[in-house]
Scaffold this motif. Sequence first.
Motif, short mmCIF file in Angstrom:
data_model
loop_
_atom_site.label_atom_id
_atom_site.label_comp_id
_atom_site.label_asym_id
_atom_site.label_seq_id
_atom_site.Cartn_x
_atom_site.Cartn_y
_atom_site.Cartn_z
N GLY A 522 9.28 -5.93 -0.62
CA GLY A 522 9.98 -5.80 -0.78
C GLY A 522 9.18 -3.69 -0.50
O GLY A 522 7.49 -3.70 0.00
N ASP A 523 9.88 -2.70 0.01
CA ASP A 523 9.32 -2.19 0.83
C ASP A 523 8.22 -0.77 0.15
O ASP A 523 8.19 -0.50 0.43
CB ASP A 523 10.03 -1.04 1.49
CG ASP A 523 11.52 -0.09 0.40
OD1 ASP A 523 11.13 -0.19 -0.63
OD2 ASP A 523 12.05 0.52 0.99
N THR A 526 2.63 -3.07 -0.80
CA THR A 526 1.27 -2.93 0.20
C THR A 526 1.44 -3.50 1.65
O THR A 526 1.29 -4.78 1.73
CB THR A 526 -0.09 -2.64 0.08
OG1 THR A 526 -0.04 -1.76 -1.72
CG2 THR A 526 -1.11 -2.48 0.79
N VAL A 527 1.47 -2.44 2.71
CA VAL A 527 2.12 -3.36 3.77
C VAL A 527 1.29 -2.20 5.26
O VAL A 527 1.50 -1.10 4.78
CB VAL A 527 3.16 -3.60 4.90
CG1 VAL A 527 4.02 -4.71 3.57
CG2 VAL A 527 3.73 -2.28 4.24
N ASP A 528 1.22 -2.65 5.79
CA ASP A 528 0.17 -1.51 7.08
C ASP A 528 1.07 -0.32 7.19
O ASP A 528 0.76 0.85 7.90
CB ASP A 528 -0.02 -2.25 7.80
CG ASP A 528 -0.76 -1.56 8.96
OD1 ASP A 528 -2.17 -1.25 8.87
OD2 ASP A 528 -0.77 -1.22 9.87
N ILE A 529 2.49 -0.13 8.03
CA ILE A 529 3.48 0.46 7.64
C ILE A 529 3.64 1.70 6.82
O ILE A 529 3.37 2.23 7.16
CB ILE A 529 4.50 0.26 8.90
CG1 ILE A 529 4.99 1.30 9.22
CG2 ILE A 529 6.56 0.09 6.98
CD1 ILE A 529 6.96 0.80 10.20
N ALA A 539 7.68 -7.20 6.59
CA ALA A 539 6.38 -7.59 6.09
C ALA A 539 5.81 -8.25 5.15
O ALA A 539 5.23 -8.76 5.37
CB ALA A 539 5.47 -6.30 6.81
N SER A 540 6.44 -7.45 4.30
CA SER A 540 6.03 -7.40 2.77
C SER A 540 6.64 -9.40 2.43
O SER A 540 6.38 -9.74 1.66
CB SER A 540 6.52 -6.39 2.11
OG SER A 540 7.97 -7.07 1.49
N ALA A 541 8.20 -9.95 2.62
CA ALA A 541 7.99 -10.73 2.56
C ALA A 541 7.00 -11.89 3.67
O ALA A 541 7.28 -12.87 3.04
CB ALA A 541 9.88 -11.20 3.23
N VAL A 561 1.89 -11.53 10.38
CA VAL A 561 1.98 -10.36 10.20
C VAL A 561 1.13 -9.37 11.11
O VAL A 561 0.37 -9.04 11.54
CB VAL A 561 1.52 -10.63 8.73
CG1 VAL A 561 2.11 -8.57 8.36
CG2 VAL A 561 2.13 -11.20 7.59
N ARG A 562 2.43 -8.44 11.79
CA ARG A 562 2.26 -7.79 12.52
C ARG A 562 1.38 -6.26 12.24
O ARG A 562 2.51 -5.66 11.00
CB ARG A 562 2.51 -7.55 14.42
CG ARG A 562 2.93 -8.61 15.16
CD ARG A 562 1.59 -8.76 15.76
NE ARG A 562 1.86 -7.61 16.61
CZ ARG A 562 2.40 -7.47 17.81
NH1 ARG A 562 2.71 -8.79 18.11
NH2 ARG A 562 2.12 -6.93 18.91
N PRO A 563 0.54 -5.56 11.80
CA PRO A 563 0.06 -4.18 11.38
C PRO A 563 1.01 -3.40 12.39
O PRO A 563 1.06 -3.31 13.73
CB PRO A 563 -1.26 -4.27 12.00
CG PRO A 563 -2.12 -5.17 12.67
CD PRO A 563 -1.10 -6.66 12.95
#
Length: 592
Positions: A522-523, A526-529, A539-541, A561-563
């Motif tokens: 889910g948004d 923790t993800v890079d964006i 990205a989280s998925a 997973v691209r940052p």
Amino acid sequence: MHRSGTTRRIFVAGAAAVAGAVGAGAATAPATAAERGAAAPGPSVAVLGGGVAGLTAAHELAERGFRVTVYERRALGGKARSFGVPGSARGGRRPLPAEHGFRFIPGIYHNLPDTMRRIPFPGNTDGVFGNLVAPREMMFARTGREDLRMPIPWPGHQPERLTLDEIRRALTALLETATGLPPHETAYFVNRALVFLTSCDERRDEVWEHTPWWEFTRAARMSENYQRLLAIGITRNIVATKAEEASTRTVGRLGEAFVLNALGRGADGPPDRVLNAPTNEAWIDPWEAHLRTLGVEFRIGWTLREVVYGDGRVTGALVEDPTGARTTVTADHYVCALPVEHARRTWGPALRAADPQLARCDRLRTDWMTGIQFYLTERPPLVRGHVNCVDSPWSLTAIAQAGHWPERDFPADYGDGAVVDCLSVDISEWDRPGILYGKTAKQCTREQVAREVWAQLKAALNDTGRTALRDGALHSWFLDPGVDGIGTPNPVNEDELLIHPVGTLHDRPSAATKVPNLFLAGDYVTVDIDLATMEGANASARQAVNALLDRTGSPAPRCTVRPLFRAPEIEALKRHDRTRYRLGLRNALDVG
């Protein structure tokens, strides 16, 4: 948006455009359910939620041989979906298209476009991705003054490496051209932008994450124009958070990404892209069809009530089926892909005790950012792109959609034949009085919200001698059905947006939990964006699927997973700042 989706980060996207690849996917070709035939079935996964995060998880898992069932309480696509206005179709046409908020897929995204390229679409060699089109321009609509109409250049080639001075010049030119700020305020804001740009990750995470954007930009001592454009305007339209609360880390990182995108650095495409048809037609429906060919099963109308925990693992998901009957469904693994405000209601005390990061999610905050569509009997003379009504009390952004749907004959395809365009508007501020009734959006009835938004649009667009919106051209309107009870003491929004006040970065969970068969997507993960976006959900998925593969020891290829892009020429300056930070010194450019 996102909202963004979401969809709602128009101020910085447009600003970067004035200043001014492709993400790798899974390494193996997917097999259809028929091609897998009698092969031994893979482990089962229950994906709880059918928005962008849930569909992405299902896609990646199915390609790797897992048996996937998606449980969705309402409709696939979540906040990204489009839908028809009930009772609006006539003469064999489709219903008028409506949506939670218009889609916005900028070039800073890499993971979501990769997924879109892998969804087949008839006539497109690059799948659903081929349904993206790039608006040619955007506009800052200023109430009581001339609007700023600006092209969005996209050179189509990789530019030379940037120097810090070149970035300084681009930002200065942007602000002097687009805002008319006093020179000393322009210079100061450019300095603050460069301070952030050259700040090391540690300073960003430990200082700027806890510094409100209002404080970082010293907005309190600046002009009203500076405050409206560069403090309030940016934060409401990027992160739907008040400038006094918004994390400088979040605002600054997205601003940096958009500027680099507009300058052609690390971009998947132009700074602004939209779909060439209603979202479900161009993306969600083809995605569902493709996932079915991969063997994914869907349970629509099934509501998750509790993630059941026992003996150190998830033992089932208590769901309510479309008849209202409750049952517990089981699988080998579970991906919880609900928005955080819904997901955390399903985590009981035992599950929370098993992983403290789940309890920390209670500190994450959401706010209202919701769409309304106006259906018009004439094409409004607006820009071919997004409009940001900078001075509107409700922080409105909008786009006239028919001009971006070249494959659609709007009056022939939708509604009763009289409507020729849809003006889709996002309302970002629901707690500030409007100009018509003097009430906040939450205090207004649905009809009053529609009249107030229309009045604010006209105040922004009809104020310089040209009539862009005529009352006589307004056919009808439709407000997101997720909003209910407005005008009463207890308004409800089914689709709130995660916001980013200071300090909340460290409350966001990882995709892998301490429960061996539970993963989060889910948004809010923790993800890079670090922003509530479709890219973050995607990205989280991917991270959740990778965590599941790691837990099971699967030999399947991991998801890429691209940052966000990091400009190599700036990294040396960040390394220098890291040394200063560890010595307790300010950033070298920080004049206070």
